[in-house]
Enzyme design. Sequence first.
Site, PDB file in Angstrom:
ATOM      1  N   CYS A   2       0.823  -1.197   0.000  1.00 27.26           N
ATOM      2  CA  CYS A   2       0.000   0.000   0.000  1.00 27.26           C
ATOM      3  C   CYS A   2       0.865   1.259   0.000  1.00 27.26           C
ATOM      4  O   CYS A   2       2.013   1.236   0.435  1.00 27.26           O
ATOM      5  CB  CYS A   2      -0.886   0.019   1.223  1.00 27.26           C
ATOM      6  SG  CYS A   2      -1.867  -1.474   1.374  1.00 27.26           S
ATOM      7  N   ARG A  27       4.826   0.165  -6.635  1.00 27.71           N
ATOM      8  CA  ARG A  27       4.771  -0.730  -5.482  1.00 27.71           C
ATOM      9  C   ARG A  27       3.626  -1.739  -5.599  1.00 27.71           C
ATOM     10  O   ARG A  27       3.535  -2.653  -4.796  1.00 27.71           O
ATOM     11  CB  ARG A  27       4.585   0.075  -4.184  1.00 27.71           C
ATOM     12  CG  ARG A  27       5.675   1.089  -3.961  1.00 27.71           C
ATOM     13  CD  ARG A  27       5.482   1.815  -2.660  1.00 27.71           C
ATOM     14  NE  ARG A  27       5.990   1.039  -1.542  1.00 27.71           N
ATOM     15  CZ  ARG A  27       7.243   1.067  -1.128  1.00 27.71           C
ATOM     16  NH1 ARG A  27       8.113   1.834  -1.736  1.00 27.71           N
ATOM     17  NH2 ARG A  27       7.640   0.340  -0.123  1.00 27.71           N
ATOM     18  N   TRP A  75      -3.144  -2.547  -1.617  1.00 29.66           N
ATOM     19  CA  TRP A  75      -2.796  -3.916  -2.040  1.00 29.66           C
ATOM     20  C   TRP A  75      -3.525  -4.806  -1.048  1.00 29.66           C
ATOM     21  O   TRP A  75      -3.186  -4.834   0.131  1.00 29.66           O
ATOM     22  CB  TRP A  75      -1.269  -4.062  -1.953  1.00 29.66           C
ATOM     23  CG  TRP A  75      -0.714  -5.426  -2.196  1.00 29.66           C
ATOM     24  CD1 TRP A  75      -0.602  -6.430  -1.297  1.00 29.66           C
ATOM     25  CD2 TRP A  75      -0.145  -5.924  -3.412  1.00 29.66           C
ATOM     26  NE1 TRP A  75      -0.008  -7.519  -1.871  1.00 29.66           N
ATOM     27  CE2 TRP A  75       0.280  -7.249  -3.156  1.00 29.66           C
ATOM     28  CE3 TRP A  75       0.043  -5.389  -4.688  1.00 29.66           C
ATOM     29  CZ2 TRP A  75       0.888  -8.037  -4.131  1.00 29.66           C
ATOM     30  CZ3 TRP A  75       0.648  -6.174  -5.644  1.00 29.66           C
ATOM     31  CH2 TRP A  75       1.061  -7.470  -5.380  1.00 29.66           C
ATOM     32  N   ASN A  99      -1.436   2.195   6.324  1.00 37.34           N
ATOM     33  CA  ASN A  99      -0.572   1.112   5.848  1.00 37.34           C
ATOM     34  C   ASN A  99      -0.217   0.244   7.030  1.00 37.34           C
ATOM     35  O   ASN A  99       0.110   0.751   8.098  1.00 37.34           O
ATOM     36  CB  ASN A  99       0.735   1.659   5.255  1.00 37.34           C
ATOM     37  CG  ASN A  99       0.550   2.118   3.828  1.00 37.34           C
ATOM     38  OD1 ASN A  99      -0.542   2.006   3.278  1.00 37.34           O
ATOM     39  ND2 ASN A  99       1.611   2.619   3.231  1.00 37.34           N
ATOM     40  N   GLY A 100      -0.236  -1.068   6.820  1.00 39.72           N
ATOM     41  CA  GLY A 100       0.107  -1.994   7.903  1.00 39.72           C
ATOM     42  C   GLY A 100      -1.075  -2.899   8.195  1.00 39.72           C
ATOM     43  O   GLY A 100      -2.008  -3.002   7.389  1.00 39.72           O
ATOM     44  N   GLU A 476      17.418 -23.555  -4.538  1.00 41.08           N
ATOM     45  CA  GLU A 476      17.050 -22.141  -4.695  1.00 41.08           C
ATOM     46  C   GLU A 476      18.306 -21.286  -4.922  1.00 41.08           C
ATOM     47  O   GLU A 476      18.306 -20.384  -5.762  1.00 41.08           O
ATOM     48  CB  GLU A 476      16.254 -21.675  -3.466  1.00 41.08           C
ATOM     49  CG  GLU A 476      15.859 -20.214  -3.424  1.00 41.08           C
ATOM     50  CD  GLU A 476      15.018 -19.745  -4.608  1.00 41.08           C
ATOM     51  OE1 GLU A 476      14.531 -20.570  -5.389  1.00 41.08           O
ATOM     52  OE2 GLU A 476      14.892 -18.517  -4.766  1.00 41.08           O
ATOM     53  N   LYS A 480      18.962 -19.063  -8.268  1.00 44.35           N
ATOM     54  CA  LYS A 480      19.234 -17.611  -8.247  1.00 44.35           C
ATOM     55  C   LYS A 480      20.476 -17.317  -9.075  1.00 44.35           C
ATOM     56  O   LYS A 480      20.494 -16.386  -9.872  1.00 44.35           O
ATOM     57  CB  LYS A 480      19.474 -17.095  -6.812  1.00 44.35           C
ATOM     58  CG  LYS A 480      18.283 -16.921  -5.914  1.00 44.35           C
ATOM     59  CD  LYS A 480      17.313 -15.841  -6.294  1.00 44.35           C
ATOM     60  CE  LYS A 480      16.301 -16.293  -7.282  1.00 44.35           C
ATOM     61  NZ  LYS A 480      15.150 -17.024  -6.893  1.00 44.35           N
ATOM     62  N   GLU A 483      19.854 -17.755 -12.873  1.00 51.72           N
ATOM     63  CA  GLU A 483      18.963 -16.753 -13.457  1.00 51.72           C
ATOM     64  C   GLU A 483      19.664 -15.433 -13.749  1.00 51.72           C
ATOM     65  O   GLU A 483      19.439 -14.841 -14.797  1.00 51.72           O
ATOM     66  CB  GLU A 483      17.804 -16.433 -12.492  1.00 51.72           C
ATOM     67  CG  GLU A 483      16.762 -17.480 -12.381  1.00 51.72           C
ATOM     68  CD  GLU A 483      15.606 -17.005 -11.512  1.00 51.72           C
ATOM     69  OE1 GLU A 483      15.812 -16.881 -10.286  1.00 51.72           O
ATOM     70  OE2 GLU A 483      14.520 -16.753 -12.038  1.00 51.72           O
ATOM     71  N   HIS A 499      27.260 -40.390  -5.595  1.00 51.65           N
ATOM     72  CA  HIS A 499      26.613 -41.317  -6.532  1.00 51.65           C
ATOM     73  C   HIS A 499      26.735 -40.820  -7.971  1.00 51.65           C
ATOM     74  O   HIS A 499      25.924 -41.188  -8.822  1.00 51.65           O
ATOM     75  CB  HIS A 499      25.150 -41.516  -6.136  1.00 51.65           C
ATOM     76  CG  HIS A 499      24.997 -42.126  -4.784  1.00 51.65           C
ATOM     77  ND1 HIS A 499      25.311 -43.441  -4.512  1.00 51.65           N
ATOM     78  CD2 HIS A 499      24.648 -41.584  -3.590  1.00 51.65           C
ATOM     79  CE1 HIS A 499      25.132 -43.685  -3.227  1.00 51.65           C
ATOM     80  NE2 HIS A 499      24.733 -42.570  -2.636  1.00 51.65           N
ATOM     81  N   LYS A 595       8.657 -12.174 -15.573  1.00 53.40           N
ATOM     82  CA  LYS A 595       8.272 -12.232 -14.154  1.00 53.40           C
ATOM     83  C   LYS A 595       7.129 -13.219 -13.939  1.00 53.40           C
ATOM     84  O   LYS A 595       7.090 -13.925 -12.948  1.00 53.40           O
ATOM     85  CB  LYS A 595       7.886 -10.827 -13.670  1.00 53.40           C
ATOM     86  CG  LYS A 595       7.537 -10.752 -12.192  1.00 53.40           C
ATOM     87  CD  LYS A 595       8.751 -10.995 -11.302  1.00 53.40           C
ATOM     88  CE  LYS A 595       8.389 -11.168  -9.849  1.00 53.40           C
ATOM     89  NZ  LYS A 595       9.435 -11.852  -9.076  1.00 53.40           N
TER      90      LYS A 595
HETATM   91  O1  M6R Z   1       4.596 -16.549  -9.795  1.00 53.59           O
HETATM   92  P1  M6R Z   1       5.072 -17.940  -9.483  1.00 53.59           P
HETATM   93  O2  M6R Z   1       5.585 -18.084  -8.104  1.00 53.59           O
HETATM   94  O3  M6R Z   1       4.042 -18.986  -9.799  1.00 53.59           O
HETATM   95  O4  M6R Z   1       6.297 -18.168 -10.461  1.00 53.59           O
HETATM   96  C1  M6R Z   1       6.948 -19.398 -10.541  1.00 53.59           C
HETATM   97  C2  M6R Z   1       8.263 -19.264 -11.244  1.00 53.59           C
HETATM   98  O5  M6R Z   1       8.100 -18.823 -12.548  1.00 53.59           O
HETATM   99  C3  M6R Z   1       9.205 -18.299 -10.494  1.00 53.59           C
HETATM  100  O6  M6R Z   1       9.399 -18.688  -9.184  1.00 53.59           O
HETATM  101  C4  M6R Z   1      10.582 -18.237 -11.208  1.00 53.59           C
HETATM  102  O7  M6R Z   1      11.238 -19.461 -11.072  1.00 53.59           O
HETATM  103  C5  M6R Z   1      11.404 -17.078 -10.653  1.00 53.59           C
HETATM  104  N1  M6R Z   1      12.046 -16.397 -11.718  1.00 53.59           N
HETATM  105  C6  M6R Z   1      12.419 -17.525  -9.676  1.00 53.59           C
HETATM  106  O8  M6R Z   1      13.302 -16.533  -9.298  1.00 53.59           O
END
Ligand code: M6R
Length: 600
Positions: A2, A27, A75, A99-100, A476, A480, A483, A499, A595
Amino acid sequence: MCGIVGYIGKNDTTKILLDGLKELEYRGYDSAGIAVLGDDKIDVFKALGKLHNLEEKVNASSSRDYELGIGHTRWATHGQPTELNAHPHLGEYSYVVHNGIIENYKELKEELINLGHKFVSQTDTEVIVHLFENYNNKLNDTTKAFHNTIDRLEGAFSILLITKADPSKIFFFKHGSPLIVANGKDENEVLFASSDAPLIGLANDVVYLEDGVGGIASAEGIEFFNDNYSWATLPTSKQFAQKDGFRFFMEKEIYEQSDVVSDCMLGRLNDDEILFDEIDKSLIDGINEIKICACGTSYHSGLTASYLFERLSKVKCNVEIASEFRYKDPLLTKDTLFIVISQSGETADTLEALKMAKAAGLKTLVICNVDNSSMTRTADATILTRAGIEKGVASTKAFTTQTVVLWMLALYFGKANNIIEKDKLQKELRALREVPKSLIIDDAMHEKTKRLSKRYLHGHGFFFIGRDVFFPLALEGALKLKEISYLHAEGYPAGEMKHGPIALADPELFTIALMPQNLLYDKIKSNVEELSARDSTICSISPLDFDLSDDFIKINETDHYMLEFFEMLIALQLLSMEISVRLGNDVDMPRNLAKSVTVE
Ligand code: M6R
């Protein structure tokens, strides 16, 4: 997340408020509104969706001169995105933007309803304005009424309030969410905003309010309730301001994690149990199994949760990548709770998996960051992660809040099914309360990742290894790095290395070893020794120094592995980001990625 704006002055109040809200658009929001006061009358305009909808409504009205006003972009957290739920919220003669989250809103609402107040929205915010009017009706003193109101609120609240009972003033208070007050460039002008961007160009000197500081503003000036404030100079770049001074949105989002996790837990973490207003006990009645479906980072939080569900609530839990699940003719039984996890709520594969589960008659739950998304509209129940808009393509705070929600859900299940012992539950709740602290970024750690990035960008490959929940964390960490640095990286269960993958070990193969003190330390230690014996370059992330590692990122000693988990997460996110920066890549918008992946 928000946004708040406020204005007192002789310029065009509606324009200044709308322009300010536009500066906060980045935001994220799903509705917006303004309340403006002139000639002792308050006009209010609210609209769903984008700001031009609100602008059209304002322009369509016969305009008057307004002396002051407040505005908000919402939001949704409590209640659907609707005009009634949009701020500003009205009592009989006052309006508030907030907000909050008001943690004790239910008790307050009940009390006020019993006193005859009528509520029209589903929000927590509306209690503020009724509480204020309740006190003002009794005391006939707006300042005292505002103080009394603040004293009754629990949770996070940054507030602007205007009232016909005292029409030349804006009452303000900050607790939790950010709020800034500024003297405008013109004489007798006061501005408010929840971040710098709306103020740039209109003000030079601002007060970044500390928690617990509030006051009353009018054309005569700003009167603070205490001395705990100081004036500062406003930055001049809007881009910089939108990123709150950080270099990238990803960096800002990494740094925000401590705050958004606090928001995520607000009202859900009680003294001796977990509460989820959004779910009914019937959702878990008769459930013997949980199936989680998600993609990418959300899948990793699901995988983390599978360990927590089985450990803490003794419910069988399996996790599947949504794109795999869709075409395997999955066996679905009605005693299974089907959970999908998604930041956006729009990922095509996850949405389709959810629809399949619904069609098969399963109970469904979505853990999501975006209310009113396709998934929240489809699932039987939604738990919002309250991470605020995530702009960096590489997901950071979404993962953290998803994992916290799932950890809380595992405890909720454990308690509801009488599986988890009292002492154990207390220990878990204590650890949960510590999570925001474990996510506060230590400068030394950030510096260390910057230094390491110099050498680590030269690796021909990376293994991220861990055991138990640290395996999904390793996945994860590797995702990162892939990507945003475009370097090859794999996440692996540490015990699996021998293995096969260990054949790759050599000095240019970098191993990032996640070595928690509180979970299987000796086991992971022997896995890392095996790699070290094959000359792999090792960076350990651990509270404990480890002789055989070439590099070391130290995290704090704690008494719970999940606190180590979150601190390691920060180290992994920062390391990837710093490698990407050194490689000159676009951190926020890496190549080939979107995204939200709304196609198969
Ligand atoms: O919006 P979602 O969480 O469903 O998206 C899933 C993936 O596309 C998302 O997590 C993607 O792997 C990101 N780029 C990870 O950083």
